[in-house]
Each structure stands twice: as structure tokens, then as C-alpha cells.
Design an enzyme around this catalytic site. Structure first.
Site, short mmCIF file in Angstrom:
data_model
loop_
_atom_site.label_atom_id
_atom_site.label_comp_id
_atom_site.label_asym_id
_atom_site.label_seq_id
_atom_site.Cartn_x
_atom_site.Cartn_y
_atom_site.Cartn_z
N GLU A 120 0.73 -1.22 0.05
CA GLU A 120 -0.01 -0.09 -0.10
C GLU A 120 0.83 1.16 0.07
O GLU A 120 1.94 1.22 0.85
CB GLU A 120 -0.83 -0.04 1.19
CG GLU A 120 -1.87 1.23 1.19
CD GLU A 120 -2.59 1.00 2.49
OE1 GLU A 120 -3.78 1.79 2.57
OE2 GLU A 120 -2.14 0.57 3.42
N LYS B 170 -10.31 2.47 -1.99
CA LYS B 170 -10.38 1.62 -0.74
C LYS B 170 -11.68 2.30 0.10
O LYS B 170 -11.98 3.42 0.23
CB LYS B 170 -9.35 2.29 0.23
CG LYS B 170 -9.15 1.68 1.65
CD LYS B 170 -7.76 1.95 2.38
CE LYS B 170 -7.92 1.44 3.64
NZ LYS B 170 -6.33 1.62 4.21
N CYS C 134 -5.62 -2.68 2.68
CA CYS C 134 -5.26 -2.78 4.19
C CYS C 134 -6.32 -2.87 4.94
O CYS C 134 -6.91 -4.09 5.24
CB CYS C 134 -4.41 -1.38 4.63
SG CYS C 134 -3.52 -1.57 5.75
#
Length: 291
Positions: A43, A116, A153
Site C-alpha cells: 500500500e 479503498k 489494508c
């Protein structure tokens, strides 16, 4: 397609963007030389993890998608080495900023982007200051027979996303990641918990899972994080095919998408789902006793 070689790339980042990009290119080259057909980068690999503090100067580093030279560089690399790449980046669109990822296929084509969905906010991980919650929905990318679902993540803690990706056809779920120590609780080591959650996604959905984390110690004016690496790839039942330590490098494993599909069919876990009973999952505040 039978076997497909997947690589997770583990890196320590410096304060110089050019060094980080050069290192990433070198490691993708190494992965391709070792036979990898897909490389997953960590990331926000082009910089230090800037979300340790609130600093408005970082907004200037966000990239437009497509068209930024970063994408052109990795598109050329993918074409040259015939390798697909999962590429994490800080994205700007108008007045919004996103924590995003794109997939470049082996021909150098950008297959789209995922933003995300779940944005954390805790000491050392102040992502809500920088990122708007993603608006792309969950994305599965077709690499010519291998369908790759991408989370980023903090997404990895949510079983609903992993299940949704497999329902959408994912043969592999990948997570570019930046996670390590907790500045507010030095005694908390989340590594094993972090890994078990994703191993659970693999086992519950009969799908391989791959996570690529960063390593090294990074400090800001307010905190220090030691990123613990431990990148890994599982098989369809949650068994670890490869497990990294805390060193930068390339970690590879071979998966079998057809076997995964046959296992999902034969186990019946998708046949026996009861979505008519799951309405409470979409309630913001479920009422106790209604399950």
C-alpha cells in the site's frame, strides 16, 4: 489455465519517491524473472506512510488517474516482462482524495481502479484526514482467466468484502497493506490477528488470499511505527503457501484457480447461503434480539 504464479512484494520505503519507485520496479523485475505472472505491491509504496500525522503538504503528491507518469512506467514494465501488477497509489479526483489501487495486465493495459472502502482513524493511522471513502464498489479484475478481487489494508478486517468479491467471481483476493506497531499501545502486536483474519477469509470462501505489507521503522513528528512485514499467500483452505519475515523481497506461490472453483462448487457453501436472513448486515444499528 491451471497453475498461476502469484508474488507479493515486501518493501521498506525511504523519504525519496524516486528510490521507492526504483526499488519497486527492481522487485517486480525480479518477480518476473522468477516466473511470477502477478506482482502485488504494498500500500502507498511510493512514499513513507504519511498518514502517521496530519500534514496538508501531502495532498500535492496525489495522482490523477489515468495519465500520471507512474502508471505509464509500470504499464511499460508489465508489457516488457509480461507480468500483471497490482499498483497502490494516492489518487486525486477534483476535490476528493482516495486511497486507490489499479491492476495493470500483462499487456500493459490499465484494467480500472478500486478505491479503498473502509478508512481507519487511530493514532499513527490517520487516514480519514487524507482519504474519502471509496465510491467504486468492490472490484474484480479479469487477467485472462484469473479473476482478482482487490481490497486495501483496512478492508482486510471486513469479511463482508471478501465474501462479496468471491460472489462477484474472484479466484484470488489480494490486499496491498501498510500495518505495523500501534503508537498508542506499544505492547500490542497485531501481526497474528491481522493474518488470522485474512486466513479466515480464505477458508470461509475457499479462495486464495495474498497480502503484501511494508517493512521497516518510519517516524513522523508525532509517532513511530515499525512495520512488521509478514506478507503471505494462502491456498483455498487457509493454509500458508508462503510466509515472509521482516526482510524486503519477493515471495512467490503457485495457485490453481480451476481447483479453487471446483472446491467452491463441491463444498456447497455458496449454494447453502441464506441472504434472506442477512438483512441486519445492512443495518447501521441492528436491534438487539432480532437475529
Amino acid at each position: 489455465m491451471s497453475r498461476f504464479v502469484v508474488s507479493v512484494i515486501q518493501m521498506a520505503m525511504s523519504a525519496r519517491e524516486s528510490e521507492n519507485i526504483e526499488q519497486a520496479v527492481s522487485l517486480v523485475e525480479e518477480a518476473a524473472q522468477q516466473g511470477a505472472e502477478l506482482a502485488v505491491l504494498p500500500e502507498l509504496f511510493t512514499s513513507l506512510y504519511f498518514c502517521q500525522e496530519q500534514d496538508a503538504n501531502w495532498f500535492a503528491s496525489a495522482r490523477r488517474f489515468p495519465g500520471d507518469p507512474l502508471f505509464e512506467l509500470f504499464q511499460a514494465l508489465a508489457r516488457r516482462r509480461r507480468i500483471a501488477i497490482v499498483l497502490s497509489f494516492f489518487e486525486r479526483q477534483a476535490t476528493n482524495y482516495f486511497n486507490s489501487a489499479t491492476v495493470v495486465d500483462h499487456t500493459g493495459t490499465l484494467l480500472g481502479r478500486y478505491r479503498k472502502s473502509h478508512i481507519p482513524d487511530s493514532p499513527g493511522y490517520l487516514e480519514k484526514y487524507y482519504f474519502t471513502p471509496g465510491n467504486t464498489g468492490f472490484q474484480v479484475f479479469d487477467l485472462g482467466g484469473l479473476h482478482v478481487g482487490v481490497g486495501i489494508c483496512w478492508d482486510q478486517w471486513f469479511p463482508e468484502q471478501a465474501r462479496a468479491l468471491v460472489l462477484a467471481g474472484a479466484d484470488l483476493v489480494v490486499y496491498p497493506t501498510a500495518i505495523g506497531s500501534e503508537p498508542s499501545d506499544p505492547d500490542l502486536d497485531s501481526r497474528d490477528h491481522w493474518r488470522r483474519v485474512m486466513v479466515g477469509h480464505a477458508a470461509a470462501n475457499l479462495v486464495p488470499v495474498a497480502a503484501a505489507n511494508r517493512v521497516g521503522i518510519e517516524s513522523s513528528s508525532t509517532s513511530t511505527i515499525q512495520f512488521y512485514g509478514s506478507s503471505f499467500i494462502t491456498d483455498t483452505r487457509g493454509g500458508l503457501l508462503i510466509s515472509a519475515d521482516t526482510k524486503s523481497g519477493v515471495y512467490l506461490a503457485s495457485i490453481d484457480p480451476e481447483l479453487a472453483r471446483r472446491e467452491r462448487d463441491s463444498w456447497g457453501i455458496f449454494r447453502d447461503r441464506r441472504p434472506d436472513l442477512y438483512g441486519s448486515l445492512s443495518d447501521t444499528f441492528p436491534i438487539a434480539g432480532t437475529f
